[in-house]
Design an enzyme around this catalytic site. Structure first.
Site, PDB file in Angstrom:
ATOM      1  N   ILE A 249      -2.857  -3.810   4.348  1.00 43.65           N
ATOM      2  CA  ILE A 249      -3.598  -4.420   5.271  1.00 43.65           C
ATOM      3  C   ILE A 249      -3.151  -3.663   6.755  1.00 43.65           C
ATOM      4  O   ILE A 249      -1.913  -3.252   6.891  1.00 43.65           O
ATOM      5  CB  ILE A 249      -3.353  -5.735   5.700  1.00 43.65           C
ATOM      6  CG1 ILE A 249      -3.848  -6.522   6.920  1.00 43.65           C
ATOM      7  CG2 ILE A 249      -1.724  -6.189   5.942  1.00 43.65           C
ATOM      8  CD1 ILE A 249      -3.826  -7.840   7.163  1.00 43.65           C
ATOM      9  N   SER A 250      -4.310  -2.969   7.001  1.00 43.77           N
ATOM     10  CA  SER A 250      -4.052  -1.930   8.182  1.00 43.77           C
ATOM     11  C   SER A 250      -3.194  -2.674   9.444  1.00 43.77           C
ATOM     12  O   SER A 250      -3.092  -3.846   9.894  1.00 43.77           O
ATOM     13  CB  SER A 250      -5.281  -1.470   8.996  1.00 43.77           C
ATOM     14  OG  SER A 250      -5.699  -0.711   8.126  1.00 43.77           O
ATOM     15  N   GLN A 251      -2.256  -1.771  10.450  1.00 45.17           N
ATOM     16  CA  GLN A 251      -1.434  -2.435  11.384  1.00 45.17           C
ATOM     17  C   GLN A 251      -2.656  -2.950  12.570  1.00 45.17           C
ATOM     18  O   GLN A 251      -3.613  -2.228  12.610  1.00 45.17           O
ATOM     19  CB  GLN A 251      -0.762  -1.272  11.826  1.00 45.17           C
ATOM     20  CG  GLN A 251      -1.336  -0.187  12.564  1.00 45.17           C
ATOM     21  CD  GLN A 251      -0.524   0.755  12.957  1.00 45.17           C
ATOM     22  OE1 GLN A 251      -0.318   1.869  12.227  1.00 45.17           O
ATOM     23  NE2 GLN A 251       0.114   1.046  14.232  1.00 45.17           N
TER      24      GLN A 251
END
Length: 259
Positions: free
Chosen positions: A106-108
């Protein structure tokens, strides 16, 4: 610290795209790798504090340059801790990418906000495609802003994970989730006002460029070892403008589907 990032080796531009370089900054470090399972609606006791943690995350995003109130409100509205494994829920509001299983992340939060803000700047896209739905978090954020969200995921396990998360938050009717090859886009639904690509290829697939509406924007990471975000806008039937943004680190963009 800001530094110049050169185009990745082997990278190439699709026909009709012209380059425009800009300064970049490193915004993502090494990615953790560990399996993840769908988180329950209450991850330990974090639910009691998630509103406060989300507001702190939003304040951090402001200091990082995110100024679009629509994006900030959307980030505040979606409980990120519900999209990661319960063991990682305490880290959900850190500015870090987290593993979600299947060697994906999951992207920052900053990257999610930055990409959405870039395609929404000075406009309100009505139909958006997300390539690489992962656990469903970015699609959930987009659904707070955009009337029609289509999200495609090639890995069956992640497709099921995202579907469970979106259903739990009652967003399944606002996000059309598709198990398919993201590099092909969704030609039967195109054109899209915006396309957000959450995996890095050496070049932007021509199929995605062709599915942009006139004036539509696409944002994607590009490169292999050295990656950066690129923002592309369709300027004509066979013409696109291109601007390079921040340096980032994403998982690779792959063709095909995985059962």
């Amino acid at each position: 610290m800001r530094k110049r990032v050169d185009p990745p080796a082997g990278g190439r531009l699709a026909p009709g795209i012209t380059p425009a370089n800009s300064n970049t900054r490193i915004s993502a470090g090494a990615l953790p790798r560990a399996p993840a399972q769908p988180a329950p609606l209450a991850s330990g006791n974090l639910g009691l504090n998630s509103d406060r943690l989300r507001q702190a995350m939003v304040q951090r995003l402001r200091t990082q340059g995110i100024v679009d109130e629509r994006v900030l409100n959307a980030m505040a509205a979606v409980p990120r801790h519900l999209f990661v494994d319960e063991a990682l829920a305490s880290r959900a509001y850190e500015d870090a990418a987290l593993p979600i299983g299947h060697s994906q992340t999951i992207s920052q939060p900053w990257v999610v906000a930055r990409m959405i803000a870039a395609v929404c700047e000075d406009r309100a896209p009505a139909r958006v495609l997300e390539v690489g739905a992962g656990c469903g978090y970015q699609a959930a954020v987009l659904a707070q802003i955009v009337r029609e969200v289509h999200a495609i995921e090639r890995i069956r396990g992640l497709y099921e994970l995202a579907r469970g998360h979106l259903r739990a938050l009652r967003l399944a009717t606002r996000v059309r989730l598709i198990h398919g090859d993201g590099m092909l886009g969704v030609p039967g639904v195109a054109p899209f006002d915006a396309i957000v690509v959450a995996a890095a290829g050496l070049a932007i697939p021509q199929a995605l460029l062709d599915q942009l509406a006139p004036g539509g924007r696409l944002i994607a990471p590009e490169g292999s070892t050295h990656q950066r975000l690129v923002l592309i806008e369709r300027t004509g039937a066979t013409a696109w403008s291109r601007k390079e943004l921040e340096a980032v680190r994403f998982v690779p963009l792959r063709a095909g589907i995985q059962s």
